[in-house]
Structure formats: C-alpha cells, structure tokens
Design an enzyme around this catalytic site. Structure first.
Site, PDB file in Angstrom:
ATOM      1  N   GLY A   6       0.813  -1.215   0.000  1.00  0.00           N
ATOM      2  CA  GLY A   6       0.000   0.000   0.000  1.00  0.00           C
ATOM      3  C   GLY A   6       0.848   1.267   0.000  1.00  0.00           C
ATOM      4  N   TYR A 136     -14.752   3.510   9.196  1.00  0.00           N
ATOM      5  CA  TYR A 136     -13.291   3.522   9.328  1.00  0.00           C
ATOM      6  C   TYR A 136     -12.886   4.099  10.688  1.00  0.00           C
ATOM      7  CZ  TYR A 136      -8.450   4.972   8.159  1.00  0.00           C
ATOM      8  OH  TYR A 136      -7.095   5.186   8.143  1.00  0.00           O
TER       9      TYR A 136
HETATM   10  N1  NAD Z   1      -2.612   6.898   3.738  1.00  0.00           N
HETATM   11  C1  NAD Z   1      -3.149   7.734   4.629  1.00  0.00           C
HETATM   12  O1  NAD Z   1      -3.401   8.901   4.328  1.00  0.00           O
HETATM   13  C2  NAD Z   1      -3.427   7.249   6.035  1.00  0.00           C
HETATM   14  C3  NAD Z   1      -3.880   8.172   6.989  1.00  0.00           C
HETATM   15  C4  NAD Z   1      -4.159   7.732   8.273  1.00  0.00           C
HETATM   16  C5  NAD Z   1      -3.933   6.413   8.619  1.00  0.00           C
HETATM   17  N2  NAD Z   1      -3.492   5.530   7.679  1.00  0.00           N
HETATM   18  C6  NAD Z   1      -3.313   4.142   8.098  1.00  0.00           C
HETATM   19  O2  NAD Z   1      -2.043   3.653   7.709  1.00  0.00           O
HETATM   20  C7  NAD Z   1      -2.143   2.265   7.371  1.00  0.00           C
HETATM   21  C8  NAD Z   1      -1.619   2.042   5.964  1.00  0.00           C
HETATM   22  O3  NAD Z   1      -2.396   2.815   5.058  1.00  0.00           O
HETATM   23  P1  NAD Z   1      -2.096   2.896   3.491  1.00  0.00           P
HETATM   24  O4  NAD Z   1      -2.369   4.294   3.085  1.00  0.00           O
HETATM   25  O5  NAD Z   1      -0.791   2.288   3.164  1.00  0.00           O
HETATM   26  O6  NAD Z   1      -3.301   1.988   2.927  1.00  0.00           O
HETATM   27  P2  NAD Z   1      -3.434   1.346   1.475  1.00  0.00           P
HETATM   28  O7  NAD Z   1      -4.897   1.182   1.195  1.00  0.00           O
HETATM   29  O8  NAD Z   1      -2.611   2.088   0.488  1.00  0.00           O
HETATM   30  O9  NAD Z   1      -2.773  -0.089   1.681  1.00  0.00           O
HETATM   31  C9  NAD Z   1      -3.384  -1.098   2.448  1.00  0.00           C
HETATM   32  C10 NAD Z   1      -2.848  -2.421   1.960  1.00  0.00           C
HETATM   33  O10 NAD Z   1      -3.517  -3.458   2.678  1.00  0.00           O
HETATM   34  C11 NAD Z   1      -3.664  -4.553   1.789  1.00  0.00           C
HETATM   35  N3  NAD Z   1      -4.714  -5.457   2.257  1.00  0.00           N
HETATM   36  C12 NAD Z   1      -6.047  -5.332   2.161  1.00  0.00           C
HETATM   37  N4  NAD Z   1      -6.670  -6.410   2.645  1.00  0.00           N
HETATM   38  C13 NAD Z   1      -5.695  -7.254   3.069  1.00  0.00           C
HETATM   39  C14 NAD Z   1      -5.695  -8.539   3.668  1.00  0.00           C
HETATM   40  N5  NAD Z   1      -6.852  -9.188   3.929  1.00  0.00           N
HETATM   41  N6  NAD Z   1      -4.516  -9.110   3.959  1.00  0.00           N
HETATM   42  C15 NAD Z   1      -3.346  -8.484   3.693  1.00  0.00           C
HETATM   43  N7  NAD Z   1      -3.279  -7.247   3.131  1.00  0.00           N
HETATM   44  C16 NAD Z   1      -4.451  -6.656   2.812  1.00  0.00           C
HETATM   45  C17 NAD Z   1      -4.022  -3.920   0.459  1.00  0.00           C
HETATM   46  O11 NAD Z   1      -3.749  -4.809  -0.624  1.00  0.00           O
HETATM   47  C18 NAD Z   1      -3.115  -2.684   0.458  1.00  0.00           C
HETATM   48  O12 NAD Z   1      -1.898  -2.916  -0.222  1.00  0.00           O
HETATM   49  C19 NAD Z   1      -3.622   1.891   7.554  1.00  0.00           C
HETATM   50  O13 NAD Z   1      -3.813   1.354   8.844  1.00  0.00           O
HETATM   51  C20 NAD Z   1      -4.325   3.212   7.460  1.00  0.00           C
HETATM   52  O14 NAD Z   1      -5.553   3.197   8.155  1.00  0.00           O
HETATM   53  C21 NAD Z   1      -3.213   5.919   6.409  1.00  0.00           C
END
Ligand code: NAD
Length: 312
Positions: A6, A136
């Site tokens: 991700g 969420y």
């Molecule tokens: N990106 C942001 O702006 C942001 C902001 C606040 C918090 N977060 C948190 O940071 C963390 C990472 O976020 P991100 O932006 O990289 O999210 P993202 O959506 O880019 O990546 C999430 C990844 O999880 C994988 N995934 C989904 N279901 C799965 C499963 N069953 N098993 C294994 N992998 C699975 C997806 O394939 C994806 O690659 C998350 O907890 C998110 O809530 C992100």
C-alpha cells in the site's frame, strides 16, 4: 509487515530495510507489489485475515516486530462498511493475538478519522472526545482501545500514531478522504488542471510521507519508559486547504487551474474531522518533529513527480 504493497508500506519497507538489513524485513500483502517497487528483500503473499498464516510467517522468519498496515481506508470504507469492519477489526485482532503468543512488538497506525463532530476542532487534543461518524473511524477507535488493552492486560508492546492525510509520490493512495492532496500533484504535472472533490476552504492535517515513515520508526524505537501514551499519538506536519495547496502549486506552475466539484460523501467525512490536531504528547514523549512544511513538501513532490512522469 502486513499491507506492505500500500501507500505507506511501499515506502516503509525500504526505509526499515535500509536500517535493519535487506533480509530482516518480510513484506506481505494479499496483492502483488508493483514490480518496480518490490525491492530485493523477502516477500510473501499473505491474507492477514488468516491468523495461522501470520503466526507461521512470524515463526518462520523469527520476527520480533509486526508493522500492521493492512486496512480499508475512510472513503472506500464508507462504500463498503461491512468489509471495512471485517478487515480492520479482524486483521488487528489477529496481529494482536499473534503478538501476544509470540512476544512481538506491534506498530498499528490509527488516524485522524478517530475524531468526530464532537471533538474540539482547533486543535484536537491528544486525549479527547472520540465519536467518529465513519465505519473507518469506528474501527480505528476500537483498534486504539484494543491495542491499549493488549498492552495493559498481556504486556504486548503495541504502539501507534494517528496519521493525518499522507502525501506521497511513490505509491497511489488507497481511497482516503485526503487523496485530493496527492491527485492534485499528478494532475498539475500531467494536465495543468485539477477538479477537487473537497471545497476550497476545507482544512485538514497532512504529512509528507518521509515524515510519516520516520514517525513509525521513531515511535517503535522510543524508550518505552518515557511513553505515557504508547499508542495513538497525534502527529501532524501541516494544515492544508485545497485553496492554499493550489496557491503553493501556482508558485511553481503559474498556469495551474483548480476547479471544484464537491463530493458530498467525502466532504461530510472531512467536515467531521478537526481543522488541526495537537501533537504535543508525541513531541514531549518521544521527540517527534515534522521536517516538511507545505512549501518544502510541494517543491519535492513536484520535482519527483515531474521526473517520474517524464520517465513513464
Ligand atoms: N494513507 C493515509 O493517508 C493514512 C492516513 C491515516 C492512517 N493511515 C493508516 O495507515 C495504514 C496504511 O495505510 P495505506 O495508506 O498504506 O493503505 P493502502 O490502502 O494504500 O494499503 C493497504 C494495503 O492493505 C492490503 N490489504 C487489504 N486487505 C488485506 C488482507 N486481507 N490481507 C493483507 N493485506 C491486505 C491492500 O492490498 C493494500 O496494499 C492503515 O492502517 C491506514 O488506516 C493511512
């Protein structure tokens, strides 16, 4: 690391490998990483809804820390709240249980989505009302509480930060409410114009990815005896509005044009979040400091994306 393909994992994997060694970080996800971003180190296709698979991976690779990044983010979570609940709660429960059984430390990021309309909006304190209006946000509040519970009850070293919107030029964002702040840069470089799905004055906290990566690594390396909170630290770097970001872009690309077509669903989510969060606890307890402000982030994003899009 779960969810390593991700937006965050794509940059956190190489950062951890550069510090701890290429073979010391096992990247896992349900989907293949982009080939050019996969790196040389170990990779495993793993569904983190499968607790046995997580436990097996931890034992086989003798892991001592789990970075749990798999999640369904705010906007996509509102499209499919049932799936958001199942994935965000189920996978966190699995990694907490595996951490309890194996003694792993755990990094589990939370989000500014834990806040809701009842939270003081400017600034939102570290310890405050957490009554979110999105699925969420509900899963993130419950996740923070679960992490605290496992720390208190079972001694699991579960730590985390509340990330604001994250801005990056390497991997595309995964369906959050702050994605406009990434899309706008691609659009500015590719076509010189962007239609924003949030209104001009909507102010939210944001952070450039190098700071977000450093926050994850620093909170995990912090001296545990200094941490009063341990989990769910507010961290921020800048407060952006679509209008102010367009103005920053115009200082580099004077012809850039911004228009607005507000998406009511994402606008409602954004309006339920604070305009600014207070990250004093992170500063005091583990020395958190953001390095990128709006102008520095804008200059770097444009530089990297111009090069990247020219090469593709
Ligand atoms: N990106 C942001 O702006 C942001 C902001 C606040 C918090 N977060 C948190 O940071 C963390 C990472 O976020 P991100 O932006 O990289 O999210 P993202 O959506 O880019 O990546 C999430 C990844 O999880 C994988 N995934 C989904 N279901 C799965 C499963 N069953 N098993 C294994 N992998 C699975 C997806 O394939 C994806 O690659 C998350 O907890 C998110 O809530 C992100």
């Amino acid at each position: 690391m779960t969810g390593a393909a991700g937006q965050v994992g794509t940059e956190l994997v190489p950062a951890l490998r550069s510090v701890y060694g290429e073979s010391s970080v096992l990247a896992t996800d349900v989907r293949e990483p982009q080939p050019d971003l996969r790196g040389e180190g170990p990779w495993l296709r793993m569904d983190c809804m499968d607790a046995h698979a997580i436990a097996r991976a931890v034992r086989q690779h003798e892991a001592d820390t789990i970075y749990h990044l798999a999640a369904l983010l705010s906007a996509r979570g509102e499209d499919d709240p049932q799936r958001a609940y199942a994935l965000n709660m189920g996978s966190l429960y699995n990694v907490l249980e595996v951490s309890r059984e194996t003694g792993c430390a755990l990094f589990a990021p939370s989000s500014i989505a834990v806040f809701g309309p009842g939270t003081p909006p400017d600034p939102a304190p570290q310890d405050t009302v957490l009554r979110p209006t999105t699925m969420y946000g509900v899963t993130k509040v419950a996740g923070e509480l679960l992490c605290d519970y496992y720390a208190a009850r079972f001694g699991v070293d579960a730590r985390g930060v509340r990330y604001p919107g994250l801005i990056s030029h390497v991997a595309q964002p995964g369906g959050g409410t702050t994605d406009y702040a990434v899309e706008i840069f691609y659009a500015a470089v590719e076509s010189g114009a962007y239609t924003c799905f949030l209104s001009a004055e909507t102010q939210l906290d944001m952070m450039y990815m190098p700071d977000a990566i450093r926050a994850a690594m620093e909170v995990m390396e912090a001296d545990g005896s200094r941490l009063k909170h341990r989990n769910a630290f507010n961290v921020t770097a800048m407060q952006l509005t679509p209008k102010s970001l367009a103005e920053s872009l115009r200082r580099h690309l004077p012809e850039f044009r911004m228009s607005y077509r507000v998406d009511p669903a994402r606008q409602a989510i954004a309006e339920s979040w604070p305009r600014r969060i207070d990250d004093t606890a992170a500063r005091d307890e583990w020395g958190w400091r953001a390095e990128y402000d709006q102008e520095r982030m804008t200059a770097e994003m444009l530089e990297h994306l111009t090069r990247k899009l020219r090469e593709t």
